[in-house]
Design an enzyme around this catalytic site. Structure first.
Site, short mmCIF file in Angstrom:
data_model
loop_
_atom_site.label_atom_id
_atom_site.label_comp_id
_atom_site.label_asym_id
_atom_site.label_seq_id
_atom_site.Cartn_x
_atom_site.Cartn_y
_atom_site.Cartn_z
N ASN A 75 0.88 -1.17 0.00
CA ASN A 75 0.00 0.00 0.00
C ASN A 75 0.92 1.22 0.00
OD1 ASN A 75 -1.78 2.04 0.57
ND2 ASN A 75 -2.64 1.09 2.42
N HIS B 190 -12.30 3.97 0.22
CA HIS B 190 -12.26 3.04 1.36
C HIS B 190 -12.93 1.71 1.02
CE1 HIS B 190 -11.82 6.65 4.29
NE2 HIS B 190 -10.64 6.07 4.14
N ARG C 194 -2.70 -2.08 -3.24
CA ARG C 194 -3.85 -1.21 -3.06
C ARG C 194 -3.69 -0.04 -4.03
NH1 ARG C 194 -5.82 1.67 2.54
NH2 ARG C 194 -7.63 2.70 1.65
N ARG D 222 -8.44 16.68 6.50
CA ARG D 222 -9.26 17.04 5.32
C ARG D 222 -10.60 17.62 5.78
NH1 ARG D 222 -8.92 11.34 2.49
NH2 ARG D 222 -7.14 10.80 3.78
N GLU E 38 -7.77 -4.45 5.55
CA GLU E 38 -7.68 -4.22 4.11
C GLU E 38 -6.66 -5.17 3.45
OE1 GLU E 38 -7.07 -0.31 5.37
OE2 GLU E 38 -8.71 0.53 4.19
#
Ligand code: ADP
Length: 394
Positions: free
Chosen positions: A9, A176, A88, A236, A374
Site C-alpha cells: 500500500n 475506502h 492497493r 481534510r 484491508e
C-alpha cells in the site's frame, strides 16, 4: 517455504506492507516505511507483533524502500519466496469493479486516471513499478478503493452538473472500498441475518467515510469524486459548499495548489482544533477547541448516518471501524447519542469494552465494532486471481 504473497500500500511518503505464507491468512510480517526520503524510517514486525530488525539501506524513494523491506524480509525469513504481489490502488475509474491483474495496458489506463486522484494514484503506481522491478516474473494484482462502490445507483453516482461532465468521469466514485469489502464479508460470515439487510459502515481513521450497504452491495458513500468529500477527517475538510472555493480563488486570490494544501492538509480535526489531527490527543486535551472539533466530527457523522438511512429506506445496523471507530468509545457514544429515533441504543459497558456488539439487547438497530483488515482483502483477491477465479476476488 515457497509461494508467499506480498501486499503493498504505497502512499505519498509511505509504503505499508504485509507478507503472507502460502495458504495463511495471518501475516508472517507487517511493516511500514514512513517519511520516504532523506528522513525515512522503517518498522517491521513479525506475525506476533514483535519487532524484526531492518536491513541497512536507503529509504530515499519507493523503489529504495521496497529494496530495504525485501532485504529485511529475506534476512528474517531465509528461503521465503514471493509468488505474487497485491497492491492497493486508490482509483480504478468507472471500469474496474473488481481486482485486476496488471499488465502494460492496465498500467497505462491507471496512469490516465492519475488526474482524478493526483495525491494518491501516482504513488500507488510508483509502488507497483518498484514491485515489478523487484519481481519481474511475479503476477501483480491491483485492488481498487473505488471498486466496491461501482454498484451505486445513478442518482448516487452523479453530481448535478451538465451531463457531459459525468460522461468525462466527474462522478461520485467513493473510496475506502477495501475496508467496506472486508466489513461486508465479516457481516455475511458472522451475522447472516444482517447480510441481507441495510447496514451503514463508518470507517473512521485519518481518512473517514460512511458507506450504505444493502444486501452486501454499496448503495451510497459520503466520499465522492475525491477523498475530500463527506465527513471531516484528520486534516481534510469533508463536505464543503463549492462556493467557498470560488470565494477563496476570487476574493482571497488563492491558487489551486494553496487550496489543495488547505483542504487536504490543514483542515478537519487539525484545522478546527488548531491542536492535532489525532483523535487521542484531542480526547485528552482540555482546550475548548479540541472539544468543538470532536463535536463537529460527531455531528457530521450523525447527519450523514441519517442521510444513509434515508438513501437505503431504513437501517438495521451501524458498524464502526478504522482507528477511531475501533478504539474511541467517546466518538461512538457521541455519534449514537442522538440516534435513538432510528432505534439506536448503546450498552455502555459493551461500548467501553469495545465489544463486537455494543448496542443493548432491546435496541432495534444493532451497533457493532469490527476491526477492518484491508490487507486480507488484497491477499484474498490476489489468491483468487492467481487461481483464475476472478469473480470471487471482488
Ligand atoms: P489511517 O486512516 O491513516 O489508516 P487509522 O485507521 O490508523 O488511520 O486511524 C488513525 C486515527 O485513529 C487517529 O486519529 C488516532 O488518534 C485514532 N485512534 C487510534 N487509537 C485510538 C484510541 N484508543 N482512542 C481514540 N482514537 C484513537
Amino acid at each position: 517455504m515457497t509461494g508467499g504473497i506480498l501486499t503493498l500500500n504505497a502512499g505519498s511518503s509511505s509504503l505499508k506492507f504485509a507478507l503472507f505464507a502460502a495458504g495463511e491468512d495471518r501475516p508472517m510480517a507487517t511493516g511500514l516505511a514512513d517519511r520516504i526520503g532523506p528522513e525515512g524510517a522503517l518498522k517491521i514486525k513479525d506475525g506476533t507483533g514483535a519487532p524484526l530488525p531492518r536491513s541497512e539501506g536507503s529509504l530515499a524513494s519507493h523503489g529504495a524502500a521496497l529494496h530495504c523491506v525485501l532485504d529485511s524480509l529475506r534476512a528474517a525469513f531465509p528461503g521465503q519466496e514471493i509468488s505474487a504481489v497485491g497492491h492497493r490502488v486508490v482509483h480504478g475509474g468507472i471500469v474496474h469493479d473488481k481486482p485486476v491483474r496488471l499488465d502494460a495496458a492496465v498500467m497505462a489506463e491507471l496512469e490516465r486516471l492519475a488526474p482524478f486522484a493526483p495525491l494518491h494514484q501516482p504513488h500507488n503506481l510508483a509502488g507497483i513499478r518498484a514491485a515489478v522491478e523487484a519481481f519481474p516474473q511475479a503476477p501483480q494484482i491491483a485492488c481498487f478503493d473505488t471498486a466496491f462502490h461501482r454498484s451505486h445507483p445513478w442518482v448516487n453516482d452523479t453530481f448535478g452538473l451538465p451531463r457531459a461532465y459525468y460522461d468525462r468521469g466527474v462522478r461520485r466514485y467513493g473510496f475506502h472500498g477495501l475496508s467496506y469489502d472486508y466489513i461486508a464479508g465479516e457481516i455475511a460470515r458472522t451475522a447472516p441475518t444482517l447480510a441481507d439487510g441495510k447496514v451503514v459502515v463508518a470507517h473512521l481513521g485519518n481518512g473517514a467515510s460512511l458507506c450504505g450497504i444493502r444486501q452486501g452491495r454499496s448503495i451510497a458513500s459520503t466520499m465522492g469524486f475525491s477523498a475530500l468529500d463527506g465527513l471531516p477527517m484528520g486534516t481534510r475538510c469533508g463536505q464543503l459548499d463549492p462556493g467557498v472555493m470560488l470565494y477563496l480563488m476570487d476574493q482571497e486570490g488563492m491558487t489551486p495548489a494553496q487550496i489543495t494544501d488547505l483542504l487536504y492538509t490543514q483542515s478537519g480535526l487539525l484545522g478546527l482544533s488548531g491542536i492535532s489531527n489525532d483523535m487521542r490527543t484531542l480526547e485528552m486535551s482540555e482546550a475548548p477547541e479540541a472539544a468543538e472539533a470532536i463535536a463537529y466530527f460527531t455531528y457530521r457523522i450523525q447527519r450523514e448516518i441519517g442521510a444513509m438511512a434515508a438513501a437505503m429506506g431504513g437501517i438495521d445496523a451501524i458498524v464502526f471501524t478504522g482507528g477511531i471507530g475501533e478504539n474511541s468509545r467517546l466518538v461512538r457514544e457521541r455519534v449514537c447519542a442522538t440516534l435513538g429515533w432510528m432505534g439506536v441504543e448503546l450498552e455502555p459497558g459493551r461500548n467501553a469494552a469495545h465489544a463486537r456488539v455494543i448496542s443493548s439487547d432491546v435496541a432495534r438497530t444493532t451497533v457493532m465494532v469490527i476491526p477492518t483488515n484491508e490487507e486480507l482483502v488484497i491477499l484474498r483477491a490476489t489468491r483468487a486471481l492467481l487461481q483464475g477465479n476472478e469473480r470471487t476476488a471482488a
